[in-house]
Design a protein around this motif. Sequence first.
Motif, PDB file in Angstrom:
ATOM      1  N   UNK A  70      28.528 127.149  49.349  1.00  0.00           N
ATOM      2  CA  UNK A  70      27.208 127.691  49.703  1.00  0.00           C
ATOM      3  C   UNK A  70      26.507 128.267  48.480  1.00  0.00           C
ATOM      4  N   UNK A  71      25.260 127.905  48.279  1.00  0.00           N
ATOM      5  CA  UNK A  71      24.494 128.565  47.217  1.00  0.00           C
ATOM      6  C   UNK A  71      24.292 130.024  47.611  1.00  0.00           C
ATOM      7  N   UNK A  72      24.562 130.905  46.672  1.00  0.00           N
ATOM      8  CA  UNK A  72      24.455 132.329  46.972  1.00  0.00           C
ATOM      9  C   UNK A  72      25.822 132.972  47.126  1.00  0.00           C
ATOM     10  N   UNK A  90      30.873 137.806  37.043  1.00  0.00           N
ATOM     11  CA  UNK A  90      30.888 138.068  38.491  1.00  0.00           C
ATOM     12  C   UNK A  90      32.237 138.517  39.011  1.00  0.00           C
ATOM     13  N   UNK A  91      32.425 138.329  40.308  1.00  0.00           N
ATOM     14  CA  UNK A  91      33.600 138.892  40.985  1.00  0.00           C
ATOM     15  C   UNK A  91      34.937 138.324  40.512  1.00  0.00           C
ATOM     16  N   UNK A  92      34.935 137.128  39.895  1.00  0.00           N
ATOM     17  CA  UNK A  92      36.208 136.551  39.451  1.00  0.00           C
ATOM     18  C   UNK A  92      36.680 137.173  38.136  1.00  0.00           C
ATOM     19  N   UNK A 145      30.063 144.468  42.990  1.00  0.00           N
ATOM     20  CA  UNK A 145      28.869 144.646  43.806  1.00  0.00           C
ATOM     21  C   UNK A 145      27.868 143.574  43.429  1.00  0.00           C
ATOM     22  N   UNK A 146      26.839 143.422  44.265  1.00  0.00           N
ATOM     23  CA  UNK A 146      25.772 142.486  43.925  1.00  0.00           C
ATOM     24  C   UNK A 146      25.157 142.865  42.573  1.00  0.00           C
ATOM     25  N   UNK A 147      24.962 144.177  42.385  1.00  0.00           N
ATOM     26  CA  UNK A 147      24.337 144.644  41.139  1.00  0.00           C
ATOM     27  C   UNK A 147      25.213 144.327  39.920  1.00  0.00           C
ATOM     28  N   UNK A 148      26.537 144.436  40.076  1.00  0.00           N
ATOM     29  CA  UNK A 148      27.395 144.168  38.917  1.00  0.00           C
ATOM     30  C   UNK A 148      27.529 142.654  38.688  1.00  0.00           C
ATOM     31  N   UNK A 149      27.378 141.867  39.753  1.00  0.00           N
ATOM     32  CA  UNK A 149      27.423 140.402  39.593  1.00  0.00           C
ATOM     33  C   UNK A 149      26.211 139.928  38.791  1.00  0.00           C
ATOM     34  N   UNK A 150      25.019 140.427  39.150  1.00  0.00           N
ATOM     35  CA  UNK A 150      23.833 139.981  38.403  1.00  0.00           C
ATOM     36  C   UNK A 150      23.863 140.546  36.975  1.00  0.00           C
ATOM     37  N   UNK A 151      24.484 141.716  36.838  1.00  0.00           N
ATOM     38  CA  UNK A 151      24.635 142.281  35.496  1.00  0.00           C
ATOM     39  C   UNK A 151      25.522 141.378  34.636  1.00  0.00           C
ATOM     40  N   UNK A 152      26.650 140.958  35.195  1.00  0.00           N
ATOM     41  CA  UNK A 152      27.550 140.039  34.474  1.00  0.00           C
ATOM     42  C   UNK A 152      26.844 138.728  34.122  1.00  0.00           C
ATOM     43  N   UNK A 153      26.069 138.209  35.063  1.00  0.00           N
ATOM     44  CA  UNK A 153      25.362 136.951  34.819  1.00  0.00           C
ATOM     45  C   UNK A 153      24.426 137.090  33.624  1.00  0.00           C
ATOM     46  N   UNK A 154      23.761 138.237  33.547  1.00  0.00           N
ATOM     47  CA  UNK A 154      22.836 138.505  32.432  1.00  0.00           C
ATOM     48  C   UNK A 154      23.611 138.590  31.112  1.00  0.00           C
ATOM     49  N   UNK A 164      25.470 135.004  42.917  1.00  0.00           N
ATOM     50  CA  UNK A 164      24.504 135.812  42.168  1.00  0.00           C
ATOM     51  C   UNK A 164      24.770 135.830  40.656  1.00  0.00           C
ATOM     52  N   UNK A 165      26.043 135.852  40.251  1.00  0.00           N
ATOM     53  CA  UNK A 165      26.360 135.886  38.810  1.00  0.00           C
ATOM     54  C   UNK A 165      25.968 134.562  38.157  1.00  0.00           C
TER      55      UNK A 165
END
Length: 301
Positions: free
Chosen positions: A36-38, A271-273, A280-289, A13-14
């Motif tokens: 795996x994608x995702x 993301x998680x690394x 969380x999923x929400x914090x992963x997409x936040x990091x990606x942004x 997600x990130x």
Amino acid sequence: MAIYDSVIIGAGPAGMTAALYLLRSNKTVAIIEKNTFGGKIALAHNVENYPGKIKMSGIDFSDTLLEQITEAGCDFIYDEALSIKKEDGTFTVECTSESATGKTVILAVGTENRPLGVENEEKYIGKGISYCALCDGAFYKDKTVAVIGGGNTAVGDALMLSEIAKTVYLIHRRNEFRAEPKVVENVKAKENIKIVTPAKVTKLNGENVLESIEIDVEGKAETISTNGVFVAIGLVCSLSQFAESIDVDQGGYANSEENCLTKTEGLFVAGDCRKKAVRQLTTAVSDGTVAAIAAYEYLNR
Ligand code: NAP
């Protein structure tokens, strides 16, 4: 060879969110994924805590994100990234069979499953020990399985497996669960889930395949007959191959500033690394942004 505006390592997600933001800003992006994608979210049976979506499967979420970045023009490299080198302002990411060059790199490799750490664990992988209930749960139709752990993954796995297996033991080392209370309530309401706490797995038994496990319940030894054990005791991070370009903390997670910047200019982590308090999923997409916007600003400097 094309020089991308950004090479993203990891299509969780990130990484995919970072790709989406950069592509929508007319930047060129290649994303490297070995698996795996995702990432881990693709294996989540149900996601019910993503704002704006009452319920979705992890695979639906990741497939949609993959479709979004594909349509936006992302390039894909199916390989494992082995190293990152920066020379004259350009990064080269070496993979096992090819390499990619970029003006920026976003490292979003996520985490790996923590092993149980019990003797012979490796021997039983694929022969009773699994780290993925969604992948292997169907093998245990009407059988007895055990899930180890007390976080959202373990509790979610136990719920999912209770629909397939006859009996599910949920074995956790403490009486309190780390998982969301709402999901723990759902587990407690299931007649075929037996919660065993505080308990630790001490031994795995079986000639060729797993046949039973031994557990320690407050100093008392017990044996549970089961052919399937799903290990869900959290995650570990390994970034040692990128140690030249980033600093990591004691747990192996990448140190970064609030804007996802690492000690190497133009190299971001998301993301998680990344070393952070909440994964969380929400914090992963936040990091990606955040990482994508920081990379965009770096590219336009
Ligand atoms: P986690 O939240 O870190 O939980 C790991 C669990 O394993 C804890 O209960 C921990 O016990 C136990 N544990 C750790 N080491 C152990 C050991 N050596 N032996 C026995 N038990 C051990 O990990 P997770 O459940 O994989 O979740 C990872 C992250 O993803 C979390 O942030 C989680 O919230 C998130 N996630 C979210 C969703 C969702 O939002 N739908 C779904 C799945 C995961 P203690 O509690 O005693 O430390």
